[in-house]
Design an enzyme around this catalytic site. Structure first.
Site, PDB file in Angstrom:
ATOM      1  N   CYS A 168     103.639 125.621  -1.741  1.00 15.98           N
ATOM      2  CA  CYS A 168     104.281 124.642  -0.876  1.00 15.98           C
ATOM      3  C   CYS A 168     105.276 123.853  -1.707  1.00 15.98           C
ATOM      4  CB  CYS A 168     103.197 123.719  -0.319  1.00 15.98           C
ATOM      5  SG  CYS A 168     103.851 122.250   0.453  1.00 15.98           S
ATOM      6  N   CYS A 176     111.339 126.322   1.258  1.00 11.35           N
ATOM      7  CA  CYS A 176     110.105 125.976   1.973  1.00 11.35           C
ATOM      8  C   CYS A 176     109.443 127.307   2.245  1.00 11.35           C
ATOM      9  CB  CYS A 176     110.417 125.255   3.279  1.00 11.35           C
ATOM     10  SG  CYS A 176     108.989 125.136   4.391  1.00 11.35           S
TER      11      CYS A 176
HETATM   12  N1  DGL Z   1     105.635 125.215   3.542  1.00 13.72           N
HETATM   13  C1  DGL Z   1     105.729 123.949   2.906  1.00 13.72           C
HETATM   14  C2  DGL Z   1     106.866 123.857   1.931  1.00 13.72           C
HETATM   15  O1  DGL Z   1     107.120 124.838   1.235  1.00 13.72           O
HETATM   16  C3  DGL Z   1     105.469 122.731   3.786  1.00 13.72           C
HETATM   17  C4  DGL Z   1     106.225 122.648   5.052  1.00 13.72           C
HETATM   18  C5  DGL Z   1     105.822 121.464   5.919  1.00 13.72           C
HETATM   19  O2  DGL Z   1     104.661 121.372   6.319  1.00 13.72           O
HETATM   20  O3  DGL Z   1     106.703 120.637   6.198  1.00 13.72           O
HETATM   21  O4  DGL Z   1     107.482 122.843   1.767  1.00 13.72           O
END
Ligand code: DGL
Length: 265
Positions: A77, A187
């Protein structure tokens, strides 16, 4: 946890199915490991939370994994890597791998002049990508654009709805004038949207950092003597809400052969 323990588990977390893009690559490279995956769906989207909220959340997740014999935790993440890693990195006795910091070096060596980054509002406001990459390569011109609606499009499986296409097109149009030669999907949910983004900007190259990240993790675990070469390989999934929705959303990307276990942290 004993850092020389090769049989400890490798745990992953994200706000939902995004981290599976990383998990899938790591699993390919390390087939004998035991894996845990936590999708913190009750707190999705992370990208709209404050740093204080995210640190609280990430600490609970690390504590959850700490009780499960893990040798490494993969921050699959970008948002928590940007907002919480520096605060929490020394508080645990296992390896912690944050995605942004782990791929910055390879991104800084791209043979290009203009790089774009699409990421959540929290990641973009932190400038974590630009800071980490420009520290190593100050001449690379980086344009960062926040894409607030995109995570929900994936988690709520609304990929083909006209409103979703419009929301994706709007952000891509914002990037166009900067004409980046490559764009980092900053993301872990965004690789699910790759084909749609490509439709609106065919001339650019989209980089999903997960392959580079997986390679980095493998190399570091190997160098630390932590690779399991004799295990059977297993996986266990957890979510903090709605396991059925997680199954449906993940299908866009990969087939899970078990329904995640619901846990409250
Ligand atoms: N998938 C995550 C990232 O890489 C988090 C996305 C979210 O929940 O806003 O930032």
């Amino acid at each position: 946890m004993d850092k020389s323990n090769t049989t400890g588990k490798i745990a992953f977390f994200d706000s939902g199915v995004g981290g599976l893009t990383v998990y899938k690559e790591v699993k390919k490279l390390l087939p004998y490991e035991d894996f845990l995956y936590f999708g913190d769906t009750i707190n999705m989207p992370y990208g709209e939370k404050t740093q204080e909220e995210l640190i609280k959340i990430a600490r609970k997740i690390f504590d959850f994994f700490a009780a499960k014999d893990v040798k490494a935790v993969v921050m699959a993440c970008n948002t928590t890597s940007a907002m919480t890693y520096e605060t929490l990195k020394d508080d645990y006795d296992f390896k912690i791998y944050p995605i942004i910091q782990s791929v910055a070096k390879v991104m800084s060596t791209l043979p290009i002049e203009r790089l774009g980054v699409f990421a959540t509002p929290a990641t973009i406001n932190s400038h974590a990508y630009a800071k980490a990459i420009n520290k190593l390569n100050p001449s690379l011109k980086i344009t960062e654009i926040a894409c607030p609606a995109w995570v929900r499009i994936v988690e709520e499986h609304r990929l083909n709805q006209p409103q979703s296409l419009m929301q994706i097109k709007e952000r891509v149009n914002e990037m166009l004038p900067y004409n980046p030669q490559k764009i980092i999907l900053g993301c872990t949910h965004y690789p699910y949207l790759k084909d749609i983004i490509k439709q609106f900007y065919p001339e650019t190259d989209l980089i999903d950092p997960s392959k580079h990240f997986a390679q980095y993790i493998k190399e570091d675990l190997t160098a630390s003597g932590l690779i399991n070469t004799a295990g059977k390989g297993s996986e266990h999934f957890y979510v903090s809400s709605n396991p059925e929705n997680f199954m449906t959303a993940s299908k866009l990307f990969c087939e899970l052969n078990q329904t995640p276990e619901l846990v409250t942290l």
